[in-house]
Scaffold this active site. Sequence first.
Site, PDB file in Angstrom:
ATOM      1  N   SER A 191      -1.012 -51.845 -12.660  1.00 48.42           N
ATOM      2  CA  SER A 191      -0.727 -51.669 -14.082  1.00 48.42           C
ATOM      3  C   SER A 191      -0.451 -52.949 -14.847  1.00 48.42           C
ATOM      4  O   SER A 191      -0.467 -52.948 -16.071  1.00 48.42           O
ATOM      5  CB  SER A 191       0.455 -50.712 -14.264  1.00 48.42           C
ATOM      6  OG  SER A 191       0.064 -49.390 -13.998  1.00 48.42           O
ATOM      7  N   LYS A 236       6.611 -53.616 -22.918  1.00 45.70           N
ATOM      8  CA  LYS A 236       5.958 -52.338 -22.631  1.00 45.70           C
ATOM      9  C   LYS A 236       6.860 -51.169 -23.030  1.00 45.70           C
ATOM     10  O   LYS A 236       8.079 -51.210 -22.831  1.00 45.70           O
ATOM     11  CB  LYS A 236       5.642 -52.296 -21.131  1.00 45.70           C
ATOM     12  CG  LYS A 236       4.848 -51.103 -20.646  1.00 45.70           C
ATOM     13  CD  LYS A 236       4.552 -51.261 -19.163  1.00 45.70           C
ATOM     14  CE  LYS A 236       3.720 -50.097 -18.616  1.00 45.70           C
ATOM     15  NZ  LYS A 236       3.354 -50.313 -17.199  1.00 45.70           N
ATOM     16  N   SER A 249      -1.370 -49.258 -16.670  1.00 50.20           N
ATOM     17  CA  SER A 249      -0.679 -48.643 -17.783  1.00 50.20           C
ATOM     18  C   SER A 249      -0.125 -49.640 -18.791  1.00 50.20           C
ATOM     19  O   SER A 249       0.316 -49.240 -19.874  1.00 50.20           O
ATOM     20  CB  SER A 249       0.479 -47.797 -17.227  1.00 50.20           C
ATOM     21  OG  SER A 249       1.419 -48.582 -16.509  1.00 50.20           O
TER      22      SER A 249
END
Length: 452
Positions: A190, A91, A166
């Site tokens: 997320s 990420k 996210s």
Amino acid sequence: MAELAAPDVLRATDALAGAGALDIAAAIARGETSAREQCSQAIARIEALDGPVNAVVVRDFERALEAADRADQAVARGERRPLLGVPMTVKEAFDVAGLPTSWGLEEGRGCIADSDAVAVQRLKAAGAVILGKTNVAPGLGDWQSDNAVYGRTANPWDLSRTPGGSSGGSAAALAANMVPLEIGSDIGGSIRVPSSFCGVWGHKPSYGIVDVYGHRYPGSDGAPQPLGVVGPMARNAADLAAALDVIIDAPLDRPGPLDPGSKQLLLLDAHPCAPLDPEIRAALDRAERAALAQGMDVVRSSELLPDLHAQHRAFCKMLAITFARGAPAPDGRAASLADWFELLDAQARNRRMWSRLFDSFDAVLMPANVVPAFPHRDDPYDARRMTVAGQDVPYDTQLVWAGVATWPGLPATTFPAATTADGLPIGLQVMTDFRDDHRAILIADLLHGALP
């Protein structure tokens, strides 16, 4: 899934496309393939498939190939590590030395990391080859992954829909078979919501068991974020468990083989703060039937269950303070230190309540979100509403099921459980007691395997 077919040459030469991380590591160790070959093929998949998806937004292919060569040299020396030679992405919110860490924010555009996040260090030490970084929600604060720095990531199953946020780029890269393994973070779902939206596996660890240093807001010095955790994302349960073991600070107990007939599950299909999409409710019903057919004992209510309404209110209050970083709320009032300590006390009491519940139950099965993947949104965040089961509700209603595990800091594994009538994935989550992370993964795998 949306048409993302790779050229025929990729299909013909990439024999391990779609394979899990552990399978790739084992094939490399046996000499059936090489780390360079697997890295090159992963790069080819990203270049062929990522255009309409826009998941892998920071690419570090040259250094990845060099790392793959070093992995092959290590294999030749007889070294064996859990992820030796396995290509993966991380990420964008994680520091990787020499790469940007913007969190999708304009003000973070120029932030270049000078060291690796602790989780990245541990993945590299286990032999993983980092190809680059995947897209995020701006400031990690949305269930979309669409920002001014990298643009919008689409769901590989339907490009008109969000992959979640996210960690949306992480889930999309996995779902589109670009990489076999990812690392995400979770405070309001997320990891779990993108995993659910994209039909992959994700694990939100127990709070505090993974060092989060290097997963830091641009310009901050990396103090651990209240409620937030770092965890793995994968395409199967075995890879999820292996990656968790790589990144945790200290070993966790692993339960022995699970006997379905001895398992006691509490199934939650209703929350006092939100309606639930009927197709997700149907997925829970289907999972219950599969569990019962395996001999598990499933109940839908318990006097031991904490007050979910009070828990959600407290979770949202702590989350708001955390995201505001001490700034006043819209009403102009800033939380006091007394407010914060009161929340900490309530949180500790809540965890003890769940611990008492887990004296009687092995796990809780519940939704990962109130809806499946929804169409991309361009309206201002504060103005967003959504329709759930025919009801008009606030956009932040999506915090409801995430908060059940986040507030007490408990582990939760999201697994693919069903698809909607439109062919979109539906994930469910399994929550267990504090530091009983591997049981969550094992029971999720047991349920997944029992589903038709």
